[in-house]
Design an enzyme around this catalytic site. Sequence first.
Site, PDB file in Angstrom:
ATOM      1  N   TYR A   1      32.937  64.792  26.092  1.00  0.00           N
ATOM      2  CA  TYR A   1      32.155  64.699  24.856  1.00  0.00           C
ATOM      3  C   TYR A   1      33.026  64.367  23.655  1.00  0.00           C
ATOM      4  O   TYR A   1      32.537  63.836  22.669  1.00  0.00           O
ATOM      5  CB  TYR A   1      31.407  66.021  24.614  1.00  0.00           C
TER       6      TYR A   1
ATOM      7  N   LYS B   1      41.382  75.060  13.385  1.00  0.00           N
ATOM      8  CA  LYS B   1      40.233  74.669  14.216  1.00  0.00           C
ATOM      9  C   LYS B   1      39.497  75.917  14.714  1.00  0.00           C
ATOM     10  O   LYS B   1      38.270  76.006  14.651  1.00  0.00           O
ATOM     11  CB  LYS B   1      40.713  73.798  15.383  1.00  0.00           C
TER      12      LYS B   1
ATOM     13  N   CYS C   1      31.824  75.240  22.445  1.00  0.00           N
ATOM     14  CA  CYS C   1      32.959  75.595  21.578  1.00  0.00           C
ATOM     15  C   CYS C   1      32.880  76.952  20.890  1.00  0.00           C
ATOM     16  O   CYS C   1      33.852  77.704  20.921  1.00  0.00           O
ATOM     17  CB  CYS C   1      33.142  74.513  20.521  1.00  0.00           C
TER      18      CYS C   1
HETATM   19  N1  LIG Z   1      32.376  69.186  22.768  1.00  0.00           N
HETATM   20  C1  LIG Z   1      32.590  69.318  21.462  1.00  0.00           C
HETATM   21  O1  LIG Z   1      31.669  69.252  20.649  1.00  0.00           O
HETATM   22  C2  LIG Z   1      33.977  69.550  20.928  1.00  0.00           C
HETATM   23  C3  LIG Z   1      34.208  69.400  19.571  1.00  0.00           C
HETATM   24  C4  LIG Z   1      35.505  69.597  19.098  1.00  0.00           C
HETATM   25  C5  LIG Z   1      36.522  69.939  19.970  1.00  0.00           C
HETATM   26  N2  LIG Z   1      36.263  70.101  21.304  1.00  0.00           N
HETATM   27  C6  LIG Z   1      37.379  70.422  22.193  1.00  0.00           C
HETATM   28  O2  LIG Z   1      37.775  69.223  22.855  1.00  0.00           O
HETATM   29  C7  LIG Z   1      38.203  69.505  24.194  1.00  0.00           C
HETATM   30  C8  LIG Z   1      37.415  68.663  25.177  1.00  0.00           C
HETATM   31  O3  LIG Z   1      36.040  69.026  25.078  1.00  0.00           O
HETATM   32  P1  LIG Z   1      34.894  68.177  25.813  1.00  0.00           P
HETATM   33  O4  LIG Z   1      33.605  68.773  25.371  1.00  0.00           O
HETATM   34  O5  LIG Z   1      35.141  66.710  25.612  1.00  0.00           O
HETATM   35  O6  LIG Z   1      35.222  68.569  27.350  1.00  0.00           O
HETATM   36  P2  LIG Z   1      34.656  67.892  28.680  1.00  0.00           P
HETATM   37  O7  LIG Z   1      34.669  68.955  29.703  1.00  0.00           O
HETATM   38  O8  LIG Z   1      33.393  67.155  28.373  1.00  0.00           O
HETATM   39  O9  LIG Z   1      35.769  66.777  29.060  1.00  0.00           O
HETATM   40  C9  LIG Z   1      37.066  67.074  29.494  1.00  0.00           C
HETATM   41  C10 LIG Z   1      37.470  66.028  30.534  1.00  0.00           C
HETATM   42  O10 LIG Z   1      38.880  66.133  30.768  1.00  0.00           O
HETATM   43  C11 LIG Z   1      39.109  65.677  32.089  1.00  0.00           C
HETATM   44  N3  LIG Z   1      40.481  66.032  32.513  1.00  0.00           N
HETATM   45  C12 LIG Z   1      40.963  67.229  32.920  1.00  0.00           C
HETATM   46  N4  LIG Z   1      42.284  67.125  33.217  1.00  0.00           N
HETATM   47  C13 LIG Z   1      42.645  65.830  32.978  1.00  0.00           C
HETATM   48  C14 LIG Z   1      43.878  65.093  33.082  1.00  0.00           C
HETATM   49  N5  LIG Z   1      45.019  65.666  33.439  1.00  0.00           N
HETATM   50  N6  LIG Z   1      43.861  63.784  32.751  1.00  0.00           N
HETATM   51  C15 LIG Z   1      42.727  63.183  32.357  1.00  0.00           C
HETATM   52  N7  LIG Z   1      41.540  63.819  32.215  1.00  0.00           N
HETATM   53  C16 LIG Z   1      41.504  65.125  32.533  1.00  0.00           C
HETATM   54  C17 LIG Z   1      38.004  66.350  32.883  1.00  0.00           C
HETATM   55  O11 LIG Z   1      37.777  65.694  34.124  1.00  0.00           O
HETATM   56  C18 LIG Z   1      36.804  66.201  31.907  1.00  0.00           C
HETATM   57  O12 LIG Z   1      36.019  65.043  32.208  1.00  0.00           O
HETATM   58  C19 LIG Z   1      38.039  71.007  24.370  1.00  0.00           C
HETATM   59  O13 LIG Z   1      39.268  71.629  24.085  1.00  0.00           O
HETATM   60  C20 LIG Z   1      37.021  71.380  23.314  1.00  0.00           C
HETATM   61  O14 LIG Z   1      37.171  72.718  22.877  1.00  0.00           O
HETATM   62  C21 LIG Z   1      35.009  69.879  21.799  1.00  0.00           C
END
Ligand SMILES: NC(=O)c1ccc[n+]([C@@H]2O[C@H](COP(=O)([O-])OP(=O)(O)OC[C@H]3O[C@@H](n4cnc5c(N)ncnc54)[C@H](O)[C@@H]3O)[C@@H](O)[C@H]2O)c1
Length: 457
Positions: free
Chosen positions: A10, A215, A271
């Site tokens: 995301y 954050k 989050c």
């Molecule tokens: N979702 C939100 O609204 C939001 C907003 C701000 C910050 N965040 C932060 O951002 C981070 C990611 O959140 P998200 O919602 O995108 O998570 P998500 O679970 O949607 O995506 C994470 C992806 O990382 C991949 N991954 C894991 N290990 C990997 C590697 N070694 N190499 C490549 N890819 C790898 C996984 O397969 C997964 O598809 C988290 O720390 C979250 O707290 C999220």
Amino acid sequence: MKITCLGAGYVGGPTMAMIAAKCPDIEVTVVDPNEERIAAWNSDKLPVYEPGLDEIVRSVRGKNLHFKTDVESAIRSGDIIFVCVGTPTKTYGVGAGRAADLRYIEGAARMIAAVAEKPKIIVEKSTIPVKTAEALLTILRSNSRHGNFQVLSNPEFLAEGTAIADLKNPDRILIGGERTPEGEAAVQTLVKIYERWVPQERILTTNLWSSELSKLVANAFLAQRISSINSISALCEATGADVEEVAHAIGTDSRIGPKFLKASVGFGGSCFQKDILNLVYLCQHFGLPEVAAYWESVVRMNNWQKNRFTRQIVETLFNTVSGKRIAVLGFAFKKDTNDTRESPAIQIVRGLLEENANVVVYDPEVPAEAIQRDVLGEGKTDARLQVVNSAVEAAKGAHALAVMTEWDEFRTLDFNAIYAGMHKPAFVFDGRNILPRADLAKKGFRVFAIGKSALVP
Ligand SMILES: NC(=O)c1ccc[n+]([C@@H]2O[C@H](COP(=O)([O-])OP(=O)(O)OC[C@H]3O[C@@H](n4cnc5c(N)ncnc54)[C@H](O)[C@@H]3O)[C@@H](O)[C@H]2O)c1
């Protein structure tokens, strides 16, 4: 310049699409070992639903934005590596249920150290506990042949549902780096990328720890406002005050401001809860139990609000929902996203099933398999939980409607037809305060909404 992003979730997908769109001269490659996810990013049905995301991805995909599964070669070619992998709450061992699980972050760092053949800037975009950058630097510098890395903290503040607008016009960009000449130079490299579309005064630079901690604190403050107004919603219901009138009255005070004062079934999303628990764990770790307890109460209030909603449904339906059909409208944790992580609907639907209700769910963007998985567990089914393709279908033969997500389409449903098809008395529980309450009461519904007096004909 080449940018590589680890993690096509995301955050990784939308953020990199924006960078690619704003910087046509930069090659951006998003990599993820999850083949299904990468295939979806390369298809017409993206894995993430966000207004405006399809258009922006279509405009740059195959030009300077690429989605791939070959993580190693993308690391090798990238000058800047954004780390956007998940940091869920730990479910095992020390800190289980609170601390962040950093195995994906560490896995990414070890892989970068193993394959990188030239100096790189590593950008932490994932939300992580304070001092993670230090751990990353130690892993990178002690496992790589050249050891020449800079780690920057650049937390992402986008909100799901408005991610594209947030990325296009952010309130601020935060970049933390080491306070050394090399660290400052790395910070400036990233500043120059954001400067292409973000006004300079909105790009804040700090030391690494301030950036990482900011954050967690931002999410804790936002969630605290929701728990605060939700706590007041219960008092409003008990006293005859109206929570929306109270929120408006306090929100016009410029010191308080109007945002994040909407009472609801509770906050969800991947989050808020995780980041507050992470903050709680940090406070405990640093010997500050009072500070930990203060922030933990925000999560406790949220759980109480979700359970209160389930209890209200059961009590209002004459203290039993056993065998009754409850139509649940919306399952995503908020409108305009297909994300269901920590959605209040999960806990509420489970609570209704425990009371032996027949629950029929409709959500415009969340697929049936995801709803079944979230409520029951992977691969499990239960005849009492059904997922249908429209709100009208869910309401047919129902004893009650319960709104969990504020999707716009629920505001303008044909409530005459819905009322005609429901058992009487027909109950509505508006967990988001979006329905036309007075109109519904006129049609004969018994209407219950968060922080409002019941409207019972
Ligand atoms: N979702 C939100 O609204 C939001 C907003 C701000 C910050 N965040 C932060 O951002 C981070 C990611 O959140 P998200 O919602 O995108 O998570 P998500 O679970 O949607 O995506 C994470 C992806 O990382 C991949 N991954 C894991 N290990 C990997 C590697 N070694 N190499 C490549 N890819 C790898 C996984 O397969 C997964 O598809 C988290 O720390 C979250 O707290 C999220």
